[in-house]
Scaffold this motif. Structure first.
Motif, PDB file in Angstrom:
ATOM      1  N   ALA A   7      -2.301   3.683   9.957  1.00  0.00           N
ATOM      2  CA  ALA A   7      -1.755   5.006  10.118  1.00  0.00           C
ATOM      3  C   ALA A   7      -2.660   6.618  10.879  1.00  0.00           C
ATOM      4  N   GLY A   8      -3.691   6.357  10.721  1.00  0.00           N
ATOM      5  CA  GLY A   8      -4.396   6.624  11.123  1.00  0.00           C
ATOM      6  C   GLY A   8      -4.939   6.901  11.934  1.00  0.00           C
ATOM      7  N   ILE A   9      -5.521   5.900  13.047  1.00  0.00           N
ATOM      8  CA  ILE A   9      -5.385   5.694  14.571  1.00  0.00           C
ATOM      9  C   ILE A   9      -5.227   5.822  15.427  1.00  0.00           C
TER      10      ILE A   9
ATOM     11  N   THR B 191      -3.528   0.011   6.149  1.00  0.00           N
ATOM     12  CA  THR B 191      -2.943   0.886   5.647  1.00  0.00           C
ATOM     13  C   THR B 191      -3.250   1.776   6.357  1.00  0.00           C
ATOM     14  N   LEU B 192      -4.441   2.307   5.744  1.00  0.00           N
ATOM     15  CA  LEU B 192      -5.405   3.617   6.566  1.00  0.00           C
ATOM     16  C   LEU B 192      -5.774   3.703   7.621  1.00  0.00           C
ATOM     17  N   LEU B 193      -5.973   2.710   8.023  1.00  0.00           N
ATOM     18  CA  LEU B 193      -6.366   2.009   9.480  1.00  0.00           C
ATOM     19  C   LEU B 193      -5.287   2.363  10.742  1.00  0.00           C
TER      20      LEU B 193
ATOM     21  N   GLY C 220       7.038  15.924   1.280  1.00  0.00           N
ATOM     22  CA  GLY C 220       7.436  15.773  -0.115  1.00  0.00           C
ATOM     23  C   GLY C 220       6.203  14.498  -0.644  1.00  0.00           C
ATOM     24  N   SER C 221       6.420  13.921  -1.375  1.00  0.00           N
ATOM     25  CA  SER C 221       5.110  13.256  -2.151  1.00  0.00           C
ATOM     26  C   SER C 221       4.255  12.400  -1.539  1.00  0.00           C
ATOM     27  N   ARG C 222       5.529  11.896  -0.248  1.00  0.00           N
ATOM     28  CA  ARG C 222       4.605  11.186   0.830  1.00  0.00           C
ATOM     29  C   ARG C 222       4.143  11.584   1.873  1.00  0.00           C
TER      30      ARG C 222
ATOM     31  N   THR D  32      12.168   6.849   8.324  1.00  0.00           N
ATOM     32  CA  THR D  32      13.141   6.973   7.591  1.00  0.00           C
ATOM     33  C   THR D  32      13.123   6.398   6.321  1.00  0.00           C
ATOM     34  N   ARG D  33      14.461   6.678   5.878  1.00  0.00           N
ATOM     35  CA  ARG D  33      14.419   6.028   3.775  1.00  0.00           C
ATOM     36  C   ARG D  33      15.455   5.915   3.746  1.00  0.00           C
ATOM     37  N   THR D  34      15.942   5.380   2.828  1.00  0.00           N
ATOM     38  CA  THR D  34      17.081   4.053   2.395  1.00  0.00           C
ATOM     39  C   THR D  34      17.141   5.321   0.636  1.00  0.00           C
TER      40      THR D  34
ATOM     41  N   PRO E 112       3.082  12.479  17.063  1.00  0.00           N
ATOM     42  CA  PRO E 112       2.863  11.026  16.836  1.00  0.00           C
ATOM     43  C   PRO E 112       3.893  10.002  16.281  1.00  0.00           C
ATOM     44  N   ALA E 113       4.280  10.442  14.694  1.00  0.00           N
ATOM     45  CA  ALA E 113       5.337   9.716  13.746  1.00  0.00           C
ATOM     46  C   ALA E 113       6.564  10.311  14.450  1.00  0.00           C
ATOM     47  N   TRP E 114       7.462  10.497  15.240  1.00  0.00           N
ATOM     48  CA  TRP E 114       8.338  11.072  15.986  1.00  0.00           C
ATOM     49  C   TRP E 114       9.630  10.845  15.433  1.00  0.00           C
TER      50      TRP E 114
ATOM     51  N   GLY F 146       0.264  -0.836  -0.104  1.00  0.00           N
ATOM     52  CA  GLY F 146       0.246   0.287   0.248  1.00  0.00           C
ATOM     53  C   GLY F 146       1.052   1.897   0.411  1.00  0.00           C
ATOM     54  N   LEU F 147       0.034   2.287   0.412  1.00  0.00           N
ATOM     55  CA  LEU F 147       1.286   3.663   0.003  1.00  0.00           C
ATOM     56  C   LEU F 147       2.012   3.546   0.783  1.00  0.00           C
ATOM     57  N   ILE F 148       2.378   3.017   2.164  1.00  0.00           N
ATOM     58  CA  ILE F 148       2.929   2.955   3.071  1.00  0.00           C
ATOM     59  C   ILE F 148       4.460   2.142   2.395  1.00  0.00           C
TER      60      ILE F 148
ATOM     61  N   CYS G  93       1.294  13.038   4.125  1.00  0.00           N
ATOM     62  CA  CYS G  93       0.684  12.292   5.351  1.00  0.00           C
ATOM     63  C   CYS G  93      -0.693  12.558   4.654  1.00  0.00           C
ATOM     64  N   ILE G  94      -1.419  11.452   3.886  1.00  0.00           N
ATOM     65  CA  ILE G  94      -2.807  11.567   2.617  1.00  0.00           C
ATOM     66  C   ILE G  94      -3.226  12.229   4.084  1.00  0.00           C
ATOM     67  N   GLY G  95      -3.695  12.076   5.400  1.00  0.00           N
ATOM     68  CA  GLY G  95      -5.035  12.295   6.075  1.00  0.00           C
ATOM     69  C   GLY G  95      -4.816  13.091   6.666  1.00  0.00           C
ATOM     70  N   ASP G  96      -3.732  14.415   7.051  1.00  0.00           N
ATOM     71  CA  ASP G  96      -3.382  15.535   7.292  1.00  0.00           C
ATOM     72  C   ASP G  96      -4.440  16.151   7.808  1.00  0.00           C
ATOM     73  N   VAL G  97      -5.387  16.541   6.337  1.00  0.00           N
ATOM     74  CA  VAL G  97      -6.339  17.160   6.604  1.00  0.00           C
ATOM     75  C   VAL G  97      -8.208  17.103   7.415  1.00  0.00           C
ATOM     76  N   PHE G  98      -8.073  15.342   7.338  1.00  0.00           N
ATOM     77  CA  PHE G  98      -8.673  14.196   8.048  1.00  0.00           C
ATOM     78  C   PHE G  98      -8.285  14.290   9.613  1.00  0.00           C
ATOM     79  N   GLY G  99      -7.272  14.061  10.012  1.00  0.00           N
ATOM     80  CA  GLY G  99      -6.671  14.366  10.811  1.00  0.00           C
ATOM     81  C   GLY G  99      -6.814  15.293  11.718  1.00  0.00           C
TER      82      GLY G  99
HETATM   83  C1  HEM Z   1      -2.280  13.900  13.605  1.00  0.00           C
HETATM   84  C2  HEM Z   1      -2.475  12.563  13.091  1.00  0.00           C
HETATM   85  C3  HEM Z   1      -1.431  11.761  12.310  1.00  0.00           C
HETATM   86  C4  HEM Z   1      -0.083  12.191  12.411  1.00  0.00           C
HETATM   87  C5  HEM Z   1       0.873  13.095  12.713  1.00  0.00           C
HETATM   88  C6  HEM Z   1       0.437  11.918  10.900  1.00  0.00           C
HETATM   89  C7  HEM Z   1       1.374  11.695  10.497  1.00  0.00           C
HETATM   90  C8  HEM Z   1       2.347  11.304   9.530  1.00  0.00           C
HETATM   91  C9  HEM Z   1       3.211  11.122   8.703  1.00  0.00           C
HETATM   92  C10 HEM Z   1       4.313  11.926   9.642  1.00  0.00           C
HETATM   93  C11 HEM Z   1       3.644  10.523   7.668  1.00  0.00           C
HETATM   94  C12 HEM Z   1       5.071  10.267   6.146  1.00  0.00           C
HETATM   95  C13 HEM Z   1       5.331   9.476   6.654  1.00  0.00           C
HETATM   96  C14 HEM Z   1       6.857   9.113   5.812  1.00  0.00           C
HETATM   97  O1  HEM Z   1       6.994   9.895   5.281  1.00  0.00           O
HETATM   98  O2  HEM Z   1       7.355   8.165   5.965  1.00  0.00           O
HETATM   99  C15 HEM Z   1       2.165   9.787   6.951  1.00  0.00           C
HETATM  100  C16 HEM Z   1       1.892   9.202   6.601  1.00  0.00           C
HETATM  101  C17 HEM Z   1       0.328   8.407   6.343  1.00  0.00           C
HETATM  102  N1  HEM Z   1      -0.453   8.888   6.634  1.00  0.00           N
HETATM  103 FE1  HEM Z   1      -0.481  10.386   8.572  1.00  0.00          FE
HETATM  104  N2  HEM Z   1      -0.470  11.074  10.589  1.00  0.00           N
HETATM  105  C18 HEM Z   1      -1.816  11.521  10.870  1.00  0.00           C
HETATM  106  C19 HEM Z   1      -3.165  10.924  10.084  1.00  0.00           C
HETATM  107  C20 HEM Z   1      -3.828  10.159   9.385  1.00  0.00           C
HETATM  108  C21 HEM Z   1      -4.564  10.001   9.458  1.00  0.00           C
HETATM  109  C22 HEM Z   1      -6.089  10.765   9.743  1.00  0.00           C
HETATM  110  C23 HEM Z   1      -4.554   9.105   7.978  1.00  0.00           C
HETATM  111  C24 HEM Z   1      -5.742   8.480   7.536  1.00  0.00           C
HETATM  112  C25 HEM Z   1      -7.028   8.310   7.509  1.00  0.00           C
HETATM  113  C26 HEM Z   1      -3.166   9.199   8.041  1.00  0.00           C
HETATM  114  C27 HEM Z   1      -2.880   8.418   6.360  1.00  0.00           C
HETATM  115  C28 HEM Z   1      -1.260   8.761   6.705  1.00  0.00           C
HETATM  116  C29 HEM Z   1      -1.183   7.387   5.185  1.00  0.00           C
HETATM  117  C30 HEM Z   1      -1.586   6.676   4.561  1.00  0.00           C
HETATM  118  C31 HEM Z   1       0.472   7.506   4.819  1.00  0.00           C
HETATM  119  C32 HEM Z   1       1.343   7.181   4.045  1.00  0.00           C
HETATM  120  C33 HEM Z   1       0.914   8.253   2.402  1.00  0.00           C
HETATM  121  C34 HEM Z   1       1.993   7.914   1.606  1.00  0.00           C
HETATM  122  O3  HEM Z   1       3.446   7.301   1.933  1.00  0.00           O
HETATM  123  O4  HEM Z   1       1.686   8.253   0.105  1.00  0.00           O
HETATM  124  N3  HEM Z   1      -2.852   9.805   8.582  1.00  0.00           N
HETATM  125  N4  HEM Z   1       1.441  10.225   8.575  1.00  0.00           N
END
Ligand code: HEM
Length: 453
Positions: free
Chosen positions: A266-268, A262-264, A398-400, A334-336, A329-331, A93-95, A402-408
């Motif tokens: 990453a998002g909860i 992935t969404l479950l 960048g391109s990765r 990593t990248r390689t 939360p995402a303290w 998935g996305l991650i 968080c897709i859920g930033d506005v949701f969160g």
């Molecule tokens: C306050 C809440 C949240 C924080 C602090 C957070 C933080 C992050 C960070 C730092 C990343 C990037 C990780 C990386 O670059 O390796 C990320 C990616 C992601 N987050 Fe969040 N997130 C939050 C909420 C959510 C929510 C609510 C969802 C979905 C409903 C979500 C889904 C994802 C997904 C799918 C990715 C991977 C995106 C990609 O690689 O394209 N996150 N998140």
């Protein structure tokens, strides 16, 4: 404050982290006190090298170097042993996807997070936040961590699957998710890779919880396909409807399954942890708490918050932004490197691991004055302008990003406002709490007393 300089004129400071031991390097420091250890490193250099066992690992501490890593997703891909261990859990998935496939996946998943759809998910958020804020008994202590996790699990599950099966899905997710998150973290930090293979009770619990989550997602997918509902307004419908602009392709059932998992994951827990920290910080800062109550009373006048109120709940949003700064939360992520490259004047061979730590950036006194103090008003527009570009990365970049930033952000703003409209969250004297740097930077159990306002 640091100032931006042209890369050509910049002299980057390199350092090797102090305290390394033969063979293990800095692995023990990272295992024992990762936050303190990492946060001490910017004082030594803009790019700090540490060793986790025999492997050198690089920690860019300067926002410009971090941006270079995040925007160059082809050269700094997600990879390495941590990602390999996540694949049996998250699938592809996305991650877990690599750079080339990630772009295609992101085009397909992004429409599920467009503004118009967030407005629909916000209806779920409004209902669940209202239900949470009316469920407590005056002056009966609650575990805030537990409550916030239950709330964000309900919101996310119902935004993903808006069917009659939702209540069952919610219970299942609430039960299984913490077990899977904890197990995934244990596996991620096990350098031998053997732990997961031992016949331990914890492994059996993990396998069972993961199997149940997988079955649940499969049932939701089968249920959607068997119905002729079309767009139900939930995330699952958007994933089924998604079509790639560039290729016309859609996602297979397995791909949709992997995105849902992935969404479950990453998002909860992420949103729940930050909300828990927000209540903890408010409990220790009566002035900020009073300002929050004043805003909520003025904007809502005693009613439950609605999505349309979010832009006017500006202080509430600042509280959450500041909680994300102090306890992102995402303290650590990593990248390689996929090829030989150069970072801050240093040559990095292929397969070099680079650590990105929002925690380190957010606590750097060169970037945030009085970094340890809770000051939501640093995010007032006139003061936020002063914050060095790229130094606030709770959602990555960048391109990765968080897709859920506005949701969160939307979910957290509604949750804080709904609860603060009714309750003052009183700390219990003597309660000690230490950040737990695990998969998310969690607070652990946090008992507080809800007092009617
Ligand atoms: C306050 C809440 C949240 C924080 C602090 C957070 C933080 C992050 C960070 C730092 C990343 C990037 C990780 C990386 O670059 O390796 C990320 C990616 C992601 N987050 Fe969040 N997130 C939050 C909420 C959510 C929510 C609510 C969802 C979905 C409903 C979500 C889904 C994802 C997904 C799918 C990715 C991977 C995106 C990609 O690689 O394209 N996150 N998140």
């Amino acid at each position: 404050m640091r100032t931006a300089q042209q890369p050509a004129t910049r002299h980057w400071r390199h350092a090797v982290a102090p305290g390394g031991l033969p063979l293990v390097g800095h692995a023990l420091l990272m295992a024992r006190k990762p936050l303190q250890f990492l946060a001490s490193l910017p004082a030594h250099g803009d790019l700090v090298e540490l060793r986790l066992g025999p492997r050198p690992v690089y920690l860019p501490c300067h926002p410009e170097l971090i941006q270079q890593v995040l925007v160059n997703a082809r050269v700094y891909d997600t990879g390495g042993p941590v990602k390999e261990k996540a694949k049996p859990i998250l699938g592809n998935g996305l991650i877990t996807s690599d750079w080339a496939d990630h772009r295609r996946q992101r085009r397909l998943v992004q429409p599920a997070f467009h503004t118009a759809r967030i407005a629909k998910y916000a209806e779920v958020m409004e209902r669940e936040c209202e239900a949470e804020s009316t469920a407590w008994t005056a002056r009966r202590p609650i575990d805030v961590s537990h409550e916030m996790l239950a709330l964000t699990a309900r919101v996310t599950a119902r935004a993903l699957f808006s069917t009659d099966m939702a209540p069952h899905a919610v219970a299942e997710i609430q039960h299984c998710l913490p077990i899977v998150v904890e197990g995934a973290y244990r596996q991620a930090i096990d350098p031998t890779g053997l732990l997961a293979k031992l016949p331990l009770a914890a492994n059996r619990r993990f396998d069972d919880a993961l199997a149940r989550l997988n079955q649940l997602i499969d049932r939701m997918i089968d249920d959607y396909k068997a119905s002729d509902d079309g767009d139900r307004g939930d995330v699952l419908s958007a994933l089924f409807a998604a079509q790639d602009d560039e290729t016309g392709g859609t996602m297979s059932d397995q791909e949709i399954h992997d995105q849902v998992m992935t969404l479950l994951l990453a998002g909860i827990e992420t949103t729940a942890s930050a909300l828990t920290w927000a209540w903890f910080l408010l409990g220790r800062n009566p002035l900020a708490e009073a300002a929050l109550h004043a805003e909520v009373d003025e904007v809502l006048g005693g009613r439950a918050p609605r999505y349309a109120d979010v832009p006017r709940l500006a202080y509430t949003q600042r509280v959450f932004s500041e909680a994300l700064r102090l306890f992102p939360p995402a303290w650590l992520f990593t990248r390689t490197t996929t090829e030989t490259t150069e970072l801050g004047g240093r040559r990095l061979p292929p397969a070099s691991d680079v650590l990105i730590s929002p925690y380190v950036l957010h606590r750097d006194p060169a970037l945030f004055p009085r970094p340890d103090s809770f000051d939501p008003d640093r995010w007032l527009p006139e003061r936020a302008k002063e914050v060095t570009r790229g130094s606030y990365l709770p959602f990555g970049g960048g391109s990765r990003k968080c897709i859920g930033d506005v949701f969160g952000m939307t979910e957290a703003t509604l949750a804080l406002a709904a609860i603060a409209g009714r309750w003052r969250m009183r700390p219990i004297p003597g309660t000690k709490i230490r950040p737990r740097p695990q998969m998310s930077l969690t607070a652990g159990p946090l008992r507080m007393i809800p007092e009617p306002r």
